[in-house]
Design a protein around this motif. Structure first.
Motif, PDB file in Angstrom:
ATOM      1  N   VAL A   1       0.880  -1.127  -0.104  1.00  0.00           N
ATOM      2  CA  VAL A   1       0.103  -0.025   0.012  1.00  0.00           C
ATOM      3  C   VAL A   1       0.745   1.436  -0.204  1.00  0.00           C
ATOM      4  N   LEU A   2       1.871   1.237   0.739  1.00  0.00           N
ATOM      5  CA  LEU A   2       2.894   2.486   0.833  1.00  0.00           C
ATOM      6  C   LEU A   2       3.261   3.058  -0.631  1.00  0.00           C
ATOM      7  N   PRO A   3       3.745   2.531  -1.346  1.00  0.00           N
ATOM      8  CA  PRO A   3       4.260   3.106  -2.714  1.00  0.00           C
ATOM      9  C   PRO A   3       3.187   4.117  -3.155  1.00  0.00           C
ATOM     10  N   LYS A   4       1.941   3.580  -3.326  1.00  0.00           N
ATOM     11  CA  LYS A   4       0.853   4.223  -3.775  1.00  0.00           C
ATOM     12  C   LYS A   4       0.243   5.395  -2.676  1.00  0.00           C
ATOM     13  N   LEU A   5       0.230   5.041  -1.505  1.00  0.00           N
ATOM     14  CA  LEU A   5      -0.247   5.934  -0.816  1.00  0.00           C
ATOM     15  C   LEU A   5       0.608   7.087  -0.448  1.00  0.00           C
ATOM     16  N   LEU A   6       2.131   6.690  -0.566  1.00  0.00           N
ATOM     17  CA  LEU A   6       3.114   7.910  -0.185  1.00  0.00           C
ATOM     18  C   LEU A   6       3.198   8.844  -1.582  1.00  0.00           C
ATOM     19  N   GLU A   7       2.911   8.268  -2.634  1.00  0.00           N
ATOM     20  CA  GLU A   7       2.837   9.040  -3.800  1.00  0.00           C
ATOM     21  C   GLU A   7       1.835  10.012  -3.658  1.00  0.00           C
ATOM     22  N   GLN A   8       0.571   9.612  -3.255  1.00  0.00           N
ATOM     23  CA  GLN A   8      -0.684  10.442  -3.092  1.00  0.00           C
ATOM     24  C   GLN A   8      -0.365  11.287  -2.198  1.00  0.00           C
ATOM     25  N   LEU A   9      -0.190  11.222  -0.880  1.00  0.00           N
ATOM     26  CA  LEU A   9       0.007  11.726   0.158  1.00  0.00           C
ATOM     27  C   LEU A   9       1.117  12.957  -0.119  1.00  0.00           C
ATOM     28  N   GLY A  10       2.439  12.443  -0.546  1.00  0.00           N
ATOM     29  CA  GLY A  10       3.396  13.379  -0.612  1.00  0.00           C
ATOM     30  C   GLY A  10       3.674  14.136  -1.667  1.00  0.00           C
ATOM     31  N   HIS A  11       2.591  13.680  -2.898  1.00  0.00           N
ATOM     32  CA  HIS A  11       3.045  14.202  -4.268  1.00  0.00           C
ATOM     33  C   HIS A  11       4.415  13.947  -4.649  1.00  0.00           C
ATOM     34  N   VAL A  12       4.950  12.656  -4.659  1.00  0.00           N
ATOM     35  CA  VAL A  12       6.160  12.345  -5.020  1.00  0.00           C
ATOM     36  C   VAL A  12       6.273  11.291  -6.003  1.00  0.00           C
TER      37      VAL A  12
ATOM     38  N   PHE B   1       8.855  -1.545  -4.011  1.00  0.00           N
ATOM     39  CA  PHE B   1       9.475  -0.289  -4.984  1.00  0.00           C
ATOM     40  C   PHE B   1      10.192  -0.979  -6.037  1.00  0.00           C
ATOM     41  N   TYR B   2      10.914  -2.073  -5.928  1.00  0.00           N
ATOM     42  CA  TYR B   2      11.742  -2.624  -7.032  1.00  0.00           C
ATOM     43  C   TYR B   2      10.914  -3.090  -8.222  1.00  0.00           C
ATOM     44  N   VAL B   3      10.011  -3.899  -7.734  1.00  0.00           N
ATOM     45  CA  VAL B   3       9.083  -4.554  -8.970  1.00  0.00           C
ATOM     46  C   VAL B   3       8.334  -3.548  -9.518  1.00  0.00           C
ATOM     47  N   ILE B   4       8.041  -2.602  -8.855  1.00  0.00           N
ATOM     48  CA  ILE B   4       7.206  -1.224  -9.683  1.00  0.00           C
ATOM     49  C   ILE B   4       7.859  -0.641 -10.456  1.00  0.00           C
ATOM     50  N   GLU B   5       9.055  -0.382  -9.969  1.00  0.00           N
ATOM     51  CA  GLU B   5      10.144   0.408 -10.748  1.00  0.00           C
ATOM     52  C   GLU B   5      10.814  -0.451 -12.019  1.00  0.00           C
ATOM     53  N   LYS B   6      11.043  -1.497 -11.614  1.00  0.00           N
ATOM     54  CA  LYS B   6      11.743  -2.358 -12.893  1.00  0.00           C
ATOM     55  C   LYS B   6      10.773  -2.930 -13.825  1.00  0.00           C
ATOM     56  N   PHE B   7       9.638  -3.644 -13.353  1.00  0.00           N
ATOM     57  CA  PHE B   7       8.617  -4.458 -13.935  1.00  0.00           C
ATOM     58  C   PHE B   7       7.368  -3.825 -14.164  1.00  0.00           C
ATOM     59  N   GLN B   8       6.990  -2.627 -13.623  1.00  0.00           N
ATOM     60  CA  GLN B   8       5.933  -2.032 -13.677  1.00  0.00           C
ATOM     61  C   GLN B   8       4.576  -2.905 -12.958  1.00  0.00           C
ATOM     62  N   TRP B   9       4.858  -3.530 -11.880  1.00  0.00           N
ATOM     63  CA  TRP B   9       3.800  -4.255 -11.264  1.00  0.00           C
ATOM     64  C   TRP B   9       2.840  -3.645 -10.529  1.00  0.00           C
ATOM     65  N   THR B  10       1.727  -4.209 -10.475  1.00  0.00           N
ATOM     66  CA  THR B  10       0.480  -3.475  -9.909  1.00  0.00           C
ATOM     67  C   THR B  10       0.623  -4.037  -8.226  1.00  0.00           C
ATOM     68  N   THR B  11      -0.358  -3.603  -7.563  1.00  0.00           N
ATOM     69  CA  THR B  11      -0.377  -4.014  -6.133  1.00  0.00           C
ATOM     70  C   THR B  11      -0.868  -5.492  -6.066  1.00  0.00           C
ATOM     71  N   TYR B  12      -1.892  -5.840  -7.179  1.00  0.00           N
ATOM     72  CA  TYR B  12      -2.224  -7.062  -7.323  1.00  0.00           C
ATOM     73  C   TYR B  12      -1.195  -8.204  -7.373  1.00  0.00           C
ATOM     74  N   SER B  13       0.027  -7.607  -8.459  1.00  0.00           N
ATOM     75  CA  SER B  13       0.924  -8.542  -8.698  1.00  0.00           C
ATOM     76  C   SER B  13       1.765  -8.665  -7.431  1.00  0.00           C
ATOM     77  N   ILE B  14       2.027  -7.544  -6.679  1.00  0.00           N
ATOM     78  CA  ILE B  14       2.829  -7.668  -5.529  1.00  0.00           C
ATOM     79  C   ILE B  14       2.178  -8.696  -4.505  1.00  0.00           C
ATOM     80  N   GLY B  15       0.978  -8.570  -4.435  1.00  0.00           N
ATOM     81  CA  GLY B  15      -0.002  -9.413  -3.421  1.00  0.00           C
ATOM     82  C   GLY B  15       0.003 -10.575  -3.755  1.00  0.00           C
ATOM     83  N   ALA B  16       0.116 -11.080  -5.191  1.00  0.00           N
ATOM     84  CA  ALA B  16       0.205 -12.647  -5.514  1.00  0.00           C
ATOM     85  C   ALA B  16       1.468 -12.924  -5.058  1.00  0.00           C
ATOM     86  N   LEU B  17       2.658 -12.292  -5.219  1.00  0.00           N
ATOM     87  CA  LEU B  17       3.984 -12.642  -4.962  1.00  0.00           C
ATOM     88  C   LEU B  17       4.147 -12.963  -3.498  1.00  0.00           C
ATOM     89  N   GLY B  18       3.346 -11.943  -2.742  1.00  0.00           N
ATOM     90  CA  GLY B  18       3.462 -12.278  -1.223  1.00  0.00           C
ATOM     91  C   GLY B  18       2.798 -13.603  -0.697  1.00  0.00           C
TER      92      GLY B  18
END
Length: 420
Positions: free
Chosen positions: A32-43, A244-261
């Motif tokens: 949740v953090l990558p998306k949440l921090l991008e939204q709350l911090g505008h970064v 952050f790594y899989v989002i940056e390198k492979f453009q994964w979604t939160t669903y993809s991260i969840g499946a790996l988890g």
């Protein structure tokens, strides 16, 4: 089956669930953090990773301070009340984080969670109270399973629930913590007998002092503690940077991260909850420790080099096998400490892990940011994992030195004497 045996199994089951929920809350915020921090911090995602490192720093600092306090407190009043109060604290924390309007509130939530998370100290002391010999090391495998399962399934749960609503994972975590507290109130017996209790002393609850007391044990144990301090730092590459790594390198979604988890959680549950119960009696503690570090290093090296997203699943197999080392280490050290100091020992070890959680995420997220920010001289998202593999190699060297010329020091007596 006798009633005491049934009671003991119910208690161990509750401890498993308690640690699971404690760590679940830490893992559930990761996807949740990558998306949440991008939204709350505008970064961007690279900068968001640094915010994540500081959030973990806040959590770990509080855990470092309060782990020996709760550990020593449980040596006085018993394990049960400390565990139940901590669970209630977790429930309140997650409810607060569910409605955080700014990044500042996320830090407040991590502050509270760090204090409540120090209850892991008491949970491990509970296992030590009710276990002996090989059973103790094997039961520590339940702790490893609960920790790994909670952390990684937290990632999976957070990934899927955040697709419904980004705040939903926190509400679910709050509900689980409060329900488990209510359940534990009725089923959890006290594990620490009155004869093994001792007075609470602030000087022994000092987190720095508790760490210094680890020096009182044999050189082999002290060297292993140093080696595993490095291991825990290296692990933070996966724990702090992976989403952050899989989002940056492979453009994964939160669903993809969840499946790996979920995949990783299943691996860890099988390894820590079952496989390690075979490897410890079969090969002994020392060989398990060595094998665990080696597997961690192989997994980290593979992650740093892959160029196809699906290979993350392949990389996680050796990495998760590394967990057999941590279980063996806890059993190795715990066998050398008197019954009335188990809470203090586990508090010191938890504080040690907390220090690595203070250092590791900041180090690994900073390395990731350095190699992924706009205009980076060298673009290499896998840098934190390569650094982790190097640290594992150093730990292997230290462990070999510890075991060199010693076939079995499992009955070595610590240089300190029990407190009466």
């Amino acid at each position: 089956m006798t009633k005491p045996a049934q009671h003991g199994k119910a208690a161990l089951g509750f401890i498993f669930v308690t640690i699971f929920i404690d760590v679940l809350g830490l893992g559930i915020i990761i996807p949740v953090l990558p998306k949440l921090l991008e939204q709350l911090g505008h970064v961007d995602i690279s900068t968001a990773s640094q915010y994540s490192g500081w959030l973990t720093f806040t959590y770990a600092t509080m855990q470092f301070i309060f782990a020996p306090v709760l550990g020593n407190l449980s040596d006085k009043v018993g394990r049960r009340p400390v565990l139940l109060v901590s669970l209630v604290g977790f429930g309140i924390d997650y409810a607060l984080m569910a409605f955080a309007p700014t990044i500042l509130w996320l830090f407040v939530g991590r502050f509270i969670a760090g204090i409540a998370g120090a209850s892991t100290t008491t949970a491990t002391a509970y296992i030590a109270d009710v276990s002996t010999g090989d059973k103790r090391a094997a039961n520590f495998g339940l702790i490893g399973a609960a920790t790994g399962l909670g952390f990684i399934l937290g990632i999976g749960l957070g990934g899927f629930l955040s697709g419904v609503w980004i705040r939903l994972p926190f509400i679910v975590a709050a509900s689980l913590a409060l329900l488990n507290a209510a359940y534990g109130y009725f089923v959890l017996p006290e594990s620490l007998s009155l004869r093994n209790r001792r007075a609470f002393q602030w000087k022994r609850a000092n987190p720095v002092g508790s760490l210094l007391r680890l020096r009182n044990y044999s050189r082999a144990v002290s060297t292993l503690i140093t080696a595993y301090t490095i291991v825990y730092i290296a692990q933070k590459a996966v724990e702090s940077v992976l989403p952050f790594y899989v989002i940056e390198k492979f453009q994964w979604t939160t669903y993809s991260i969840g499946a790996l988890g979920i995949f990783i959680g299943a691996l860890i549950a099988g390894i820590q909850g079952g496989f390690v119960r075979w490897t410890i009696p079969k090969f002994g503690l020392q060989k398990n420790i060595m094998a665990g570090i080696a597997f961690y290093g192989i997994g980290l090296l593979m992650i740093s080099l892959i160029n196809v997203g699906w290979m993350m699943y392949l990389c996680m197999i050796p990495y998760c096998l590394g967990g057999i080392g941590g279980t063996a280490l806890q059993g190795f050290i715990s066998d050398r400490v008197p019954a009335n100091e188990q809470g203090e020992l586990q508090g010191a070890l938890t504080s040690l892990v907390s220090i690595t959680t203070v250092i590791g995420p900041l180090l690994m997220t900073s390395v990731f940011h350095h190699f992924t920010e706009k205009g980076a001289a060298i673009y290499f998202p896998g840098a934190p994992f390569l650094l982790g593999a190097i640290l594992m190699f150093i730990s292997v060297v230290l462990t070999l030195r510890s075991f060199k010329g010693k076939e079995d020091d499992s009955h070595q007596i610590p240089k300190t004497t029990p407190h009466i």
